[in-house]
Design a protein around this motif. Structure first.
Motif, mmCIF file in Angstrom:
data_model
loop_
_atom_site.group_PDB
_atom_site.id
_atom_site.type_symbol
_atom_site.label_atom_id
_atom_site.label_comp_id
_atom_site.label_asym_id
_atom_site.label_seq_id
_atom_site.Cartn_x
_atom_site.Cartn_y
_atom_site.Cartn_z
ATOM 1 N N ALA A 33 32.326 -52.335 19.056
ATOM 2 C CA ALA A 33 30.886 -52.317 19.344
ATOM 3 C C ALA A 33 30.236 -53.630 18.911
ATOM 4 O O ALA A 33 29.349 -54.150 19.599
ATOM 5 N N TYR A 36 31.036 -56.190 21.493
ATOM 6 C CA TYR A 36 30.212 -55.934 22.676
ATOM 7 C C TYR A 36 28.791 -56.472 22.453
ATOM 8 O O TYR A 36 28.233 -57.144 23.322
ATOM 9 N N VAL A 40 27.101 -59.369 24.678
ATOM 10 C CA VAL A 40 25.912 -59.065 25.479
ATOM 11 C C VAL A 40 24.741 -59.931 25.040
ATOM 12 O O VAL A 40 23.990 -60.437 25.872
ATOM 13 N N GLY A 57 28.078 -57.712 31.603
ATOM 14 C CA GLY A 57 28.252 -56.464 30.865
ATOM 15 C C GLY A 57 29.624 -55.849 31.072
ATOM 16 O O GLY A 57 30.218 -55.305 30.142
ATOM 17 N N SER A 58 30.160 -55.941 32.281
ATOM 18 C CA SER A 58 31.485 -55.360 32.536
ATOM 19 C C SER A 58 32.580 -56.128 31.790
ATOM 20 O O SER A 58 33.533 -55.532 31.295
ATOM 21 N N THR A 61 32.352 -55.073 28.205
ATOM 22 C CA THR A 61 32.913 -53.732 28.046
ATOM 23 C C THR A 61 34.433 -53.778 28.023
ATOM 24 O O THR A 61 35.071 -53.160 27.160
ATOM 25 N N SER A 64 35.676 -55.335 24.778
ATOM 26 C CA SER A 64 35.521 -54.401 23.664
ATOM 27 C C SER A 64 36.574 -53.304 23.700
ATOM 28 O O SER A 64 37.138 -52.928 22.676
ATOM 29 N N LEU A 65 36.835 -52.774 24.897
ATOM 30 C CA LEU A 65 37.873 -51.747 25.029
ATOM 31 C C LEU A 65 39.253 -52.300 24.694
ATOM 32 O O LEU A 65 40.069 -51.604 24.078
#
Length: 170
Positions: A33, A36, A40, A57-58, A61, A64-65
């Motif tokens: 997080a 991320y 961002v 943003g993608s 994401t 982060s994943l």
């Protein structure tokens, strides 16, 4: 109910492993997080000459994943996977797992050997090998507990090897 004596060897504390899982899960989620948020925020600060964000943003994401998967996956694979308790019955060996919670039952005649493997200083994993070639690794355990379990499993399989020394585990 099974007849005869049962010997139970707990390699890792179930409650301790659950606490470790939650701690590493929260740590991994927190770091992912944080990554991320940093990505961002960096993408939100546009320059006067640039209209496109630096990081979408993608992408943030996915990054982060990936970080979460790398951190938690590594911890799970090295510390939490494998059986944490072994139960020796007359003709069966029960291997108890925490994550996910289940029990594997092996017939005594299926087991070929028990191997002790040093993975970290003072931390060992047991590996049960079957005649069919399957391997069942334990969770990472402290050396004295792993040695005691290794010795008991060898005695169970080979019929009374009580004279094993710690050097044989190495």
């Amino acid at each position: 109910m099974r007849s005869g004596a049962t010997a139970v060897y707990e390699l890792v504390s179930a409650s301790g492993a659950r606490v470790a899982c939650v701690v590493f899960l929260l740590l991994s989620v927190g770091l992912a997080a944080g990554l991320y948020a940093v990505l961002v925020r960096a993408s939100g600060s546009r320059s006067v000459f640039r209209e496109e964000p630096l990081v979408r943003g993608s992408v943030a994401t996915v990054a982060s994943l990936l970080l979460f998967s790398l951190l938690f996956g590594t911890v799970y694979a090295t510390l939490l996977s494998g059986f944490y308790r072994v139960e020796l019955n007359e003709e069966e060996v029960l291997l108890h797992y925490l994550f996910p919670s289940h029990t594997v039952t092996l017939q005594r005649m299926e087991l070929a050997e028990v191997e002790g493997v040093a993975l970290l200083p003072g931390r060992w994993s047991l590996r049960l090998h079957t005649h069919q070639g399957a391997t069942y690794p334990s969770a990472l355990a402290q050396e004295p507990v792993a040695f005691q379990s290794w010795r008991a499993l060898n005695a169970y399989l080979e019929g009374g090897r009580g004279d094993v020394t710690p050097a044989e585990l190495r």
